[in-house]
Enzyme design. Structure first.
Site, PDB file in Angstrom:
ATOM      1  N   HIS A 164      43.028 -51.125  17.325  1.00  0.00           N
ATOM      2  CA  HIS A 164      43.862 -52.196  16.954  1.00  0.00           C
ATOM      3  C   HIS A 164      43.998 -52.750  15.525  1.00  0.00           C
ATOM      4  O   HIS A 164      43.165 -52.859  14.994  1.00  0.00           O
ATOM      5  CB  HIS A 164      43.509 -53.585  17.790  1.00  0.00           C
ATOM      6  CG  HIS A 164      43.277 -53.494  19.216  1.00  0.00           C
ATOM      7  ND1 HIS A 164      42.501 -52.797  20.320  1.00  0.00           N
ATOM      8  CD2 HIS A 164      44.287 -53.883  19.999  1.00  0.00           C
ATOM      9  CE1 HIS A 164      43.026 -52.948  21.482  1.00  0.00           C
ATOM     10  NE2 HIS A 164      44.070 -53.705  21.512  1.00  0.00           N
TER      11      HIS A 164
ATOM     12  N   ASN B 147      35.852 -47.600  14.221  1.00  0.00           N
ATOM     13  CA  ASN B 147      36.429 -48.704  14.874  1.00  0.00           C
ATOM     14  C   ASN B 147      35.285 -49.548  15.707  1.00  0.00           C
ATOM     15  O   ASN B 147      35.355 -50.749  15.734  1.00  0.00           O
ATOM     16  CB  ASN B 147      37.218 -48.132  16.090  1.00  0.00           C
ATOM     17  CG  ASN B 147      37.925 -48.986  17.078  1.00  0.00           C
ATOM     18  OD1 ASN B 147      38.504 -50.152  16.670  1.00  0.00           O
ATOM     19  ND2 ASN B 147      37.985 -48.611  18.166  1.00  0.00           N
TER      20      ASN B 147
END
Length: 300
Positions: free
Chosen positions: A145, A176
């Site tokens: 994201h 991440n």
């Protein structure tokens, strides 16, 4: 037989080309007449001056995402508005150039649940230029994201919007899930100390010196749509002080690779000018139009 077909195709192409060329004089004649008529028409239309527009002067229509752009647009290409963030999409890389969101205690709390969200293609992007879930499958990269889902618990729609593939980029899984996640948590924690936290996130493709001594920009692409894998990611934080005395600026650059969690996030603070030069974006000129006091934090 094959040779006859090739010869026949060549003759047909040649005949068509010859016919087109033979019509050129008449076409030119008509074009010249139309141009003369058009020039005469234009001479009767008053010319109005077109004002120049700066990125910092643009606004969006009133709504949930309008306040996000208080400090201007870093660039003006392919702007897309979502429920609680605004993005500039790069069709060449199949990822965003940047995503901006505003965080405060109200946006971080609510009934939204991530289990009701799924990653999805962005139908507003032409199919030639968008990423798909199949591109990520088996690639070894996470769908990382840019605007984090946990930043938008106030609305299920706002959270779901963060799952458009135009809001993600191929990200090393360790990064991440570890250090990048810690940076996102830091952004949320700053809402306890600042009035509003504006976060701009995006990919970088930085050069690296190779054996021949020259600098090259090289990056991997994944999937049939050739989604670009960034070499680095940036986050620019615009922090509004609660007493109204001005704005603090923090800017981070992290490599898209595993990072030892023991390395403090402060190690990745960089001057904002580095991000501006590397990304082609501009932040400071826009911010200075909204505040007379700006303090850049490059080391803690």
């Amino acid at each position: 037989m094959k040779r006859w077909l090739q010869t026949g195709a060549t003759l047909l192409f040649g005949a068509g080309l010859g016919a087109s060329v033979s019509r050129l004089p008449s076409i030119r004649g008509r074009q010249e007449e139309e141009e003369e008529e058009g020039a005469d028409l234009l001479s009767r239309i008053p010319v109005l001056p077109v004002p120049t527009v700066q990125a910092s002067e643009l606004t969006v229509s009133p709504g949930g995402s309008a306040v996000v752009m208080k400090y201007g647009f870093p660039s003006l290409a392919n702007i897309k508005t979502r429920e609680s963030y605004i993005t500039s999409y790069d069709p060449r890389t199949r990822t965003a150039s940047w995503v901006i969101e505003r965080l405060n205690p109200a946006s971080l709390n609510g009934p939204s649940d991530r289990k009701y969200c799924d990653f999805k293609e962005d139908d507003s992007v032409h199919e030639f230029h968008r990423a798909t879930n199949a591109d990520y499958r088996g690639s070894g990269f996470d769908r990382g994201h840019l605007a984090a889902a946990a930043n938008h618990k106030w609305s299920q729609k706002a959270m779901a919007d963060t799952f458009y593939l135009s809001n993600v980029a191929p990200q090393n899984p360790h990064l991440n899930q570890k250090t990048w996640n810690n940076l996102e948590k830091l952004c949320r924690s700053l809402t306890k100390r600042y009035l509003n936290v504006y976060v701009c996130t995006g990919p970088l493709y930085l050069p690296r010196q190779e054996a021949d001594g020259k600098l090259y920009v090289r990056y991997q692409v994944i999937g049939q749509n050739h989604v670009a894998v960034p070499t680095h990611f940036f986050k620019v934080l615009i922090l509004e002080q609660t007493d109204g005395r001005g704005v603090e600026l923090r800017s981070y650059v992290l490599p898209n690779e595993p990072i030892d969690e023991r390395v403090p996030l402060e190690r990745f603070l960089v001057p904002i000018e580095m991000i501006e030069r590397a990304s082609g974006l501009l932040f400071v000129p826009n911010i200075m139009k909204r505040t007379s006091s700006l303090q850049a934090i490059t080391n803690r």
